[in-house]
Scaffold this motif. Sequence first.
Motif, PDB file in Angstrom:
ATOM      1  N   LEU A   1      12.808  22.994  -7.391  1.00 49.65           N
ATOM      2  CA  LEU A   1      13.352  22.028  -6.431  1.00 49.65           C
ATOM      3  C   LEU A   1      14.049  20.857  -7.122  1.00 49.65           C
ATOM      4  CD1 LEU A   1      10.312  21.896  -3.968  1.00 49.65           C
ATOM      5  CD2 LEU A   1      12.374  23.299  -3.789  1.00 49.65           C
ATOM      6  N   GLN A   2      14.425  21.048  -8.370  1.00 49.84           N
ATOM      7  CA  GLN A   2      15.084  19.969  -9.108  1.00 49.84           C
ATOM      8  C   GLN A   2      16.392  19.567  -8.421  1.00 49.84           C
ATOM      9  OE1 GLN A   2      14.051  22.832 -10.423  1.00 49.84           O
ATOM     10  NE2 GLN A   2      12.561  22.364 -12.023  1.00 49.84           N
ATOM     11  N   ALA A   3      16.777  18.315  -8.612  1.00 52.46           N
ATOM     12  CA  ALA A   3      18.038  17.820  -8.044  1.00 52.46           C
ATOM     13  C   ALA A   3      19.215  18.470  -8.764  1.00 52.46           C
ATOM     14  CB  ALA A   3      18.111  16.307  -8.182  1.00 52.46           C
ATOM     15  N   GLN A   4      20.112  19.050  -7.997  1.00 53.83           N
ATOM     16  CA  GLN A   4      21.298  19.691  -8.562  1.00 53.83           C
ATOM     17  C   GLN A   4      22.461  18.689  -8.612  1.00 53.83           C
ATOM     18  OE1 GLN A   4      21.034  22.770  -9.871  1.00 53.83           O
ATOM     19  NE2 GLN A   4      18.875  22.554  -9.259  1.00 53.83           N
ATOM     20  N   PRO A   5      23.368  18.837  -9.596  1.00 52.32           N
ATOM     21  CA  PRO A   5      24.479  17.885  -9.735  1.00 52.32           C
ATOM     22  C   PRO A   5      25.287  17.702  -8.456  1.00 52.32           C
ATOM     23  CG  PRO A   5      24.365  19.312 -11.650  1.00 52.32           C
ATOM     24  CD  PRO A   5      23.371  19.852 -10.672  1.00 52.32           C
ATOM     25  N   GLU A   6      25.529  18.802  -7.736  1.00 52.28           N
ATOM     26  CA  GLU A   6      26.321  18.666  -6.506  1.00 52.28           C
ATOM     27  C   GLU A   6      25.562  17.896  -5.425  1.00 52.28           C
ATOM     28  OE1 GLU A   6      24.372  22.812  -6.550  1.00 52.28           O
ATOM     29  OE2 GLU A   6      25.408  21.465  -7.947  1.00 52.28           O
ATOM     30  N   GLN A   7      24.234  18.012  -5.424  1.00 54.14           N
ATOM     31  CA  GLN A   7      23.430  17.249  -4.470  1.00 54.14           C
ATOM     32  C   GLN A   7      23.478  15.763  -4.785  1.00 54.14           C
ATOM     33  OE1 GLN A   7      19.678  19.495  -5.106  1.00 54.14           O
ATOM     34  NE2 GLN A   7      19.682  19.838  -2.898  1.00 54.14           N
ATOM     35  N   VAL A   8      23.386  15.455  -6.063  1.00 56.09           N
ATOM     36  CA  VAL A   8      23.432  14.051  -6.491  1.00 56.09           C
ATOM     37  C   VAL A   8      24.772  13.432  -6.119  1.00 56.09           C
ATOM     38  CG1 VAL A   8      23.376  12.513  -8.485  1.00 56.09           C
ATOM     39  CG2 VAL A   8      21.787  14.444  -8.359  1.00 56.09           C
ATOM     40  N   LYS A   9      25.847  14.159  -6.374  1.00 60.09           N
ATOM     41  CA  LYS A   9      27.180  13.646  -6.046  1.00 60.09           C
ATOM     42  C   LYS A   9      27.316  13.431  -4.542  1.00 60.09           C
ATOM     43  CE  LYS A   9      32.117  14.529  -6.571  1.00 60.09           C
ATOM     44  NZ  LYS A   9      33.169  15.482  -7.006  1.00 60.09           N
TER      45      LYS A   9
ATOM     46  N   LEU B   1      21.736   6.668 -12.111  1.00 60.01           N
ATOM     47  CA  LEU B   1      21.872   8.069 -11.730  1.00 60.01           C
ATOM     48  C   LEU B   1      20.498   8.706 -11.570  1.00 60.01           C
ATOM     49  CD1 LEU B   1      24.279   9.946 -11.210  1.00 60.01           C
ATOM     50  CD2 LEU B   1      24.052  10.772 -13.554  1.00 60.01           C
ATOM     51  N   ALA B   2      19.575   8.327 -12.437  1.00 61.97           N
ATOM     52  CA  ALA B   2      18.217   8.878 -12.355  1.00 61.97           C
ATOM     53  C   ALA B   2      17.538   8.477 -11.049  1.00 61.97           C
ATOM     54  CB  ALA B   2      17.390   8.406 -13.541  1.00 61.97           C
ATOM     55  N   GLU B   3      17.837   7.279 -10.555  1.00 61.73           N
ATOM     56  CA  GLU B   3      17.264   6.838  -9.283  1.00 61.73           C
ATOM     57  C   GLU B   3      17.747   7.725  -8.146  1.00 61.73           C
ATOM     58  OE1 GLU B   3      18.390   2.790  -8.895  1.00 61.73           O
ATOM     59  OE2 GLU B   3      17.028   2.062 -10.463  1.00 61.73           O
ATOM     60  N   VAL B   4      19.032   8.081  -8.167  1.00 63.52           N
ATOM     61  CA  VAL B   4      19.580   8.963  -7.130  1.00 63.52           C
ATOM     62  C   VAL B   4      18.984  10.355  -7.266  1.00 63.52           C
ATOM     63  CG1 VAL B   4      21.684   9.913  -6.107  1.00 63.52           C
ATOM     64  CG2 VAL B   4      21.716   7.623  -7.105  1.00 63.52           C
TER      65      VAL B   4
END
Length: 446
Positions: A372-380, A407-410
């Motif tokens: 369930l790690q955050a994916q780059p596209e989700q972060v963007k 970025l880590a907070e997001v």
Amino acid sequence: MATAVETLGKLERRITISFPLTEVRAEVEKRLKVQAKTAKAPGFRPGKVPLKMVAAQYGYQIETEVLNDKVGRAFNDAANEAQLRVAGYPNIEPKQESPAGVLAFDATFEIYPEVVIGDLTTVEIETVKADVSDAEIDKTIDILRKQRVHFHTKGEAGEHGDGGEPVAANGDRVTVDFVGSIDGVEFPGGKAEGYAFVLGEGRMLPEFEAATVGLKVGEAKTFPLAFPEDYHGKDVAGKTASFTITLQKLEWAHLPEVDAEFAKSLGVADGDVAKMRDDIKVNLEREVAGRVKARNKEAVMDTLVKTATLDVPKSLVAQDTERLAEMTRQDMAQRGMNVKDVPFPPELFAEKAERRVRLGLILSQLVGENNLQAQPEQVKAQIEDFAQSYEDPREVLKYYYSDRRRLAEVEALVLEENVVNYVLGLSKTSSKAIAFDELMGSNAQA
């Protein structure tokens, strides 16, 4: 060398580390010789200071560094060899009894617990939802109008009228002189001249406001006022004072009309009132969506805490307690409060810290087991959502992507959302509609 791992409790372990004293002395001497190459002392050229003088000046510091390095390295090697996941930092103390010529230390520490998460398909979670209606838009407009209120002398004709009969009423701004006494003696803080406040806003005690209502400019009134037992002024709390007030100035509140000028003041360039209402609705819906998400996340986190079984490492709780205390201290300092020497008892933060650590361990387990790690596209996508309410979205993107901590907070927010969606997808959920005012009055936090 290190002994076998001793089990002291559910999570507490101990390893005894030892090595020959000759090894320490050899390493200390080696580092002293390196230090001597650049050491300075009065009467000597750099690098020419006698080794004994270097040892006298730097020996204790270097010996401490050598011991820390050797013990730390030995502990890490032993923990890795035993395949232990160490939680927090070990408590290392010299061993009281050890063979001659040997240095020995006891390293006591905790390990990460086993996290057992219950069957999420059997749990029931109630989520909430809320809508933004015309009534909420109207309330928001009223608030915006009150923020732009301006006052006129009551009873005097003007372009907006005269405000009606020149008698103090709720909503009026009054300027008064007052003096208070207890048993015939004036008390500190009980006297003022030219004091202004708006009737009905609750800034003054109810008896004070009630006595002001109905007065005309120049009129005075004497009345009793009973201070509450919990009043912030301890000298008068629970006592009854006699106040005399004199109305010096009376103004009525004129709220701006909801027209093109009002819309322009809110950033609608062409003054279109309908567009203004649409903009307000979009902003309210964004706020509602955020609060709904926070409430539903809290419900999921509560469920995970109740469902999961684990022992929480005390060392991690202690670390987070210190972190919360320091965050509180910094926040209060930023608000202008002098808290430099104010003690912050750990028990104030212990319960919250324990929950945060517990949730962190549970989330880590869920994320690792279910990718369930955050994916780059989700972060963007999340950052782009943040940017919608700003004039230049590109600057917002730059703000986050230029700083790894931001970025880590997001990423942490996205990770939590992934967990929430995962849990809601497995559990038995029901949805309850709640009133807009109830939602906006809440402040859910995980």
